[in-house]
Design a protein around this motif. Structure first.
Motif, mmCIF file in Angstrom:
data_model
loop_
_atom_site.group_PDB
_atom_site.id
_atom_site.type_symbol
_atom_site.label_atom_id
_atom_site.label_comp_id
_atom_site.label_asym_id
_atom_site.label_seq_id
_atom_site.Cartn_x
_atom_site.Cartn_y
_atom_site.Cartn_z
ATOM 1 N N ASN A 7 0.826 -1.211 0.000
ATOM 2 C CA ASN A 7 0.000 0.000 0.000
ATOM 3 C C ASN A 7 0.858 1.257 0.000
ATOM 4 O O ASN A 7 0.540 2.252 -0.643
ATOM 5 C CB ASN A 7 -0.927 0.012 1.221
ATOM 6 N N SER A 8 1.971 1.211 0.759
ATOM 7 C CA SER A 8 2.879 2.349 0.822
ATOM 8 C C SER A 8 3.486 2.628 -0.553
ATOM 9 O O SER A 8 3.569 3.777 -0.986
ATOM 10 C CB SER A 8 3.986 2.083 1.848
ATOM 11 N N LYS A 11 0.855 4.195 -2.834
ATOM 12 C CA LYS A 11 0.648 5.617 -2.542
ATOM 13 C C LYS A 11 1.775 6.470 -3.119
ATOM 14 O O LYS A 11 1.532 7.541 -3.676
ATOM 15 C CB LYS A 11 0.549 5.833 -1.034
ATOM 16 N N LYS A 15 1.316 9.243 -5.994
ATOM 17 C CA LYS A 15 1.709 10.628 -5.745
ATOM 18 C C LYS A 15 2.618 11.145 -6.855
ATOM 19 O O LYS A 15 2.441 12.274 -7.336
ATOM 20 C CB LYS A 15 2.426 10.731 -4.397
ATOM 21 N N GLU A 169 -6.378 10.952 -1.275
ATOM 22 C CA GLU A 169 -6.278 9.796 -0.378
ATOM 23 C C GLU A 169 -7.464 8.857 -0.569
ATOM 24 O O GLU A 169 -7.313 7.637 -0.562
ATOM 25 C CB GLU A 169 -6.196 10.261 1.078
ATOM 26 N N VAL A 172 -6.982 6.829 -3.996
ATOM 27 C CA VAL A 172 -6.034 5.716 -3.973
ATOM 28 C C VAL A 172 -6.517 4.602 -3.052
ATOM 29 O O VAL A 172 -6.398 3.412 -3.376
ATOM 30 C CB VAL A 172 -4.616 6.199 -3.585
ATOM 31 N N PHE A 173 -7.117 4.952 -1.913
ATOM 32 C CA PHE A 173 -7.575 3.939 -0.955
ATOM 33 C C PHE A 173 -8.728 3.117 -1.532
ATOM 34 O O PHE A 173 -8.701 1.874 -1.498
ATOM 35 C CB PHE A 173 -8.013 4.623 0.345
#
Length: 451
Positions: A7-8, A11, A15, A169, A172-173
């Motif tokens: 997940n990191s 993100k 970005k 946010e 992406v989530f």
């Protein structure tokens, strides 16, 4: 690769992509918005300029790969427009100042500024409209603050930044959740042997217009779950609620053909289910009971309020509540009886229970600070903490444990998880805690146990 690391990385990649796309559109918008001197009077050039500007306003971010949901595409589109707007506005401000110094004809300069302002206003309202209408995570607060401070210098920039951050946010989530569900669709990881029966807590009703469990049931169904609801009244004593639930379970068994049910009960609902098994002979219909943030040992906070409020105040509040809920469909709501059964002295924790052959477990969560909870939990948090210690805004940590398995949720985030967060009451994504995925994994565990 573990989920958190994946997940990191997602993100970070999102970005980087967003920064690049925003910069490209910002450059294009800046050129077009400041092209008055080059296109005015040249109608062919002006028409081409307007058409390109209109296309960019419609296309910004819409063709970005990897976003499957139309709603999320529109959210992302709005976020790209607002992000591009900030960069383009800074460049345009500097350009117009320099242009004004060099060009001495003030009328031409004035029209250039007006042309630029109108162009940026179109970009802004397009972006704001998209995020205000299609974002689910902005919430009422961000929307209202955005309107209130929209014309206040500097503060409006801060609010715009928060709006953009929230929208990106969310994009992406939710997009990653959609991908995950699509990837495991065939596995049907929540298709349990026995259906799920979801039991609400006190002061709420099951409604097709506003689901007590937020987005959780839909997420479970996406992964194969069959779900029913308790449909009992909002506020009764535990014995009365238990009686209604027992009848509901027996009726469901006859009408659906289900042999048993996996019960997931929140707050007082957990006490209602325990009492129903103990006193109304429904154990043969129950495969498992999972209580969520249930006050198994009662609430000293509730007892304090009942003992210290005057009889007139208690009766006035109860009367208004009971009258209101009767209009909403409850046959005989009893506010005071429901609250009284939540006190520590009325705790049903010591009852002899008949749960042989039923898998029983409990779940609890805690807030890390009062502001982590929405109203009124942010106020009650301090009172509960004073009487009972660590809590979720209503129920203390020591009151949660029950059954053969107990799970305490305390995420790494700064806020923690409130009583309402555990049922997705506000439909807001909680930092470092995906409530929908938590229930998916909880039901998957029931399936893995053969239930």
């Amino acid at each position: 690769m573990n989920i958190q690391k994946e997940n990191s990385n997602t993100k970070k990649g999102f970005k980087r992509k967003t920064v690049i796309i925003s910069f490209i559109y910002a450059a294009a918008f800046a050129v077009l918005s400041n092209s008055y001197g080059a296109v005015w009077g040249e109608w062919t050039s002006f028409t081409v300029c307007v058409l390109i500007f209109a296309f960019l306003n419609l296309a910004a971010g819409m063709f970005s790969g990897g976003i499957g949901s139309f709603r999320l595409k529109i959210c992302y589109h709005g976020g790209i427009l607002l992000t591009s707007l900030v960069t383009s506005a800074v460049f345009s401000f500097l350009f117009q100042i320099i242009y004004g110094i060099i060009v001495w004809e003030w009328k031409e300069f004035l029209f250039s500024v007006l042309f630029c302002f109108v162009a940026h206003a179109i970009i802004f309202w397009n972006g704001i409209f998209c995020v205000y209408i299609f974002s689910l995570q902005l919430g009422i607060k961000h929307r209202i603050l955005g309107i209130v401070f929209g014309l206040v210098p500097f503060i409006n920039i801060i609010m715009l930044r928060r709006i953009i951050k929230t929208v990106f946010e969310e994009t992406v989530f939710e997009n990653e959740k959609n991908k995950l569900n699509q990837k495991r669709k065939e596995e049907q990881i929540c298709k349990t042997k026995y259906p799920i029966l979801m039991i609400h807590g006190v002061f709420f009703r099951d409604s097709k217009y506003f689901n007590y469990w937020g987005r959780i049931p839909k997420e479970l169904k996406k992964n194969g779950a069959t779900i029913y609801y308790g449909n009992h009244q909002s506020a009764l004593s535990i014995p009365e609620s238990a009686s209604e639930l027992a009848k509901r379970i027996e009726t469901l068994a006859k009408t659906t053909g289900a042999d048993k049910f996996n019960i997931i009960a929140h707050s007082k609902g957990g006490l209602d289910c325990r009492y129903a098994v103990n006193n109304y002979n429904i154990a043969p219909y129950v495969a498992s009971i999972t209580t969520v943030n249930t006050p198994h040992k009662g609430c000293q906070f509730a007892e304090y309020l009942l003992n210290n409020l005057s009889a007139d105040t208690k009766n006035a509040v109860a009367s208004k509540y009971d009258k209101t809920l009767k209009k909403l469909g409850d046959e005989s709501p009893d506010f005071l009886a429901a609250v009284d059964d939540l006190t520590a002295s009325a705790s049903f924790d010591d009852e002899k229970e008949k749960f042989q052959g039923i898998f029983c477990q409990s779940v609890g969560s805690v807030l890390k600070k009062a502001s982590g909870g929405k109203f009124p939990l942010n106020f009650s948090y301090f009172l509960v903490k004073h009487f009972d210690g660590k809590n979720d805004g209503l129920v203390s940590e020591h009151s949660f444990p029950w059954g053969e398995k107990y799970t305490l949720l305390a995420p790494k985030g700064k806020n923690g998880i409130s009583h309402g967060d555990m049922i997705d009451l506000h439909r807001i994504n909680v930092e470092d805690f995906d409530v929908r995925e938590f229930y998916v994994q909880l039901v998957k565990d029931l399936k893995d146990r053969g239930l």
